[in-house]
Design a protein around this motif. Sequence first.
Motif, short mmCIF file in Angstrom:
data_model
loop_
_atom_site.label_atom_id
_atom_site.label_comp_id
_atom_site.label_asym_id
_atom_site.label_seq_id
_atom_site.Cartn_x
_atom_site.Cartn_y
_atom_site.Cartn_z
N ALA A 48 0.84 -1.21 0.00
CA ALA A 48 0.00 0.00 0.00
C ALA A 48 0.87 1.25 0.00
O ALA A 48 1.77 1.39 0.83
CB ALA A 48 -0.91 0.01 1.24
N LEU A 49 0.60 2.15 -0.93
CA LEU A 49 1.28 3.45 -1.00
C LEU A 49 0.23 4.54 -1.12
O LEU A 49 -0.93 4.26 -1.45
CB LEU A 49 2.17 3.55 -2.26
CG LEU A 49 3.35 2.61 -2.44
CD1 LEU A 49 4.08 2.98 -3.74
CD2 LEU A 49 4.30 2.68 -1.26
N GLN A 50 0.68 5.78 -0.89
CA GLN A 50 -0.20 6.91 -1.17
C GLN A 50 -0.47 6.91 -2.68
O GLN A 50 0.43 6.64 -3.48
CB GLN A 50 0.53 8.20 -0.78
CG GLN A 50 -0.41 9.36 -0.63
CD GLN A 50 0.30 10.56 -0.01
OE1 GLN A 50 1.45 10.85 -0.36
NE2 GLN A 50 -0.37 11.22 0.91
N ASP A 51 -1.73 7.22 -3.04
CA ASP A 51 -2.12 7.09 -4.45
C ASP A 51 -1.80 8.36 -5.23
O ASP A 51 -2.68 9.01 -5.80
CB ASP A 51 -3.63 6.77 -4.52
CG ASP A 51 -4.02 6.22 -5.89
OD1 ASP A 51 -3.12 5.94 -6.70
OD2 ASP A 51 -5.23 6.07 -6.13
N ARG A 52 -0.52 8.72 -5.22
CA ARG A 52 -0.13 10.00 -5.81
C ARG A 52 1.33 9.91 -6.23
O ARG A 52 2.23 9.82 -5.40
CB ARG A 52 -0.33 11.09 -4.75
CG ARG A 52 0.00 12.48 -5.22
CD ARG A 52 -0.20 13.44 -4.02
NE ARG A 52 0.49 14.68 -4.25
CZ ARG A 52 -0.14 15.84 -4.49
NH1 ARG A 52 -1.45 15.88 -4.52
NH2 ARG A 52 0.54 16.94 -4.71
N CYS A 53 1.55 9.95 -7.52
CA CYS A 53 2.90 9.84 -8.06
C CYS A 53 3.68 11.10 -7.71
O CYS A 53 3.13 12.21 -7.73
CB CYS A 53 2.81 9.69 -9.58
SG CYS A 53 4.41 9.54 -10.39
N ALA A 58 -0.11 12.01 -10.62
CA ALA A 58 -1.14 11.09 -11.15
C ALA A 58 -1.44 9.99 -10.12
O ALA A 58 -0.56 9.60 -9.33
CB ALA A 58 -0.67 10.45 -12.45
N GLN A 59 -2.67 9.48 -10.12
CA GLN A 59 -3.03 8.38 -9.22
C GLN A 59 -2.35 7.10 -9.70
O GLN A 59 -2.57 6.66 -10.83
CB GLN A 59 -4.54 8.16 -9.25
CG GLN A 59 -5.32 9.15 -8.42
CD GLN A 59 -6.80 8.84 -8.51
OE1 GLN A 59 -7.52 9.57 -9.18
NE2 GLN A 59 -7.22 7.78 -7.87
#
Length: 339
Positions: A48-53, A58-59
């Motif tokens: 699980a990572l933050q959904d933010r490049c 970008a998600q």
Amino acid sequence: MLVTQQPVLRRFWYALMPMTSLDDGPKPFTLLGEKLVLWKQADGTPAALQDRCCHRTAQLSKGFVEDGNIVCGYHGWTYDCSGACVKIPQSPGTAIPPGAKVKAFHCKEQYGYVWVALEEPLRDIPHFPEDGAPGYRRIFQFYQQWKTSPVRMMENSFDNSHFSFVHKANFGILDQPTPAPYEFRDTDYGFEAETTVPIRNPEASFRVTGTTEPITHRHLINRYYLPFCRRFGCTYPASGIDHIIYNCATPIDDENMILVQWLYRNDSEEACSTQELIDWDEAITAEDREILEATDPDACIDTRRRVEFHMPSDKPGLMIRKQLMDLLTAHGEVEVFRR
Ligand code: FES
Ligand code: CO
């Protein structure tokens, strides 16, 4: 209580989605207002990572998995489970900029689900002793989004005084509204509450209860696991059948949650099929959902505020509130609520 405003709630494990949801690629999930991407790594474990490049925001959940890493769908920057950028396809052979990283979260698989803790967990995932025990089968009953809060769901699940009303169409006995009292025991994870309650047993539930008595009983050993998990430990004494449910009420934001429900039964598929058991509990759960979605999700846990009134059968709900208040106090927090 606004769950997204209480940082200590980030220090518990929550069940997010079935592991099988990750079979066809990464998935987004919002936990306590935090947008996450989940995926399955090469060794089969979830991450699980933050959904933010960290390139152009970008998600990552719009991307794909390659060699067990998550690849951004915009320009292909690639991250491992620690959140470190390990590849920039446009600049092969060039050093990755220091600090090119996405926030990572604690993530593991248990009971067939992906569990995440946003910060260092204060305690382990609740123990389900029936899982894998001889004679028990595990049934994944639900994975549903509800427009309510985990506090509402948790207290409803211990509240035997709503059966006669909310569940009068199936097991509730309308003319017996006074609930049997619970016997409570403190535990290191929350509390245990034991009672025996009479229920209606219409023909439609004969295979669920294993008996044809028109009025029968449930012997309950229920457990509350701080903050938002519970066990409904039901045995039908007339048949000896265990119907043991575990729920995790996973907070999405201040108004929405995911209800995860596992069922353990000590009978056979021939005695009562998986689908029959899902259908039976789904109809009951839908009745709770209908009412709970019509309550204010901002449940008051600091009873000194006196914005909700109580009756003796609300004791488990008040114990849940007290344990949550004690948790906040121990971590220097006060209840945050809508004014
Ligand atoms: Fe993710 Fe550019 S935004 S690689
Ligand atoms: Co109910």
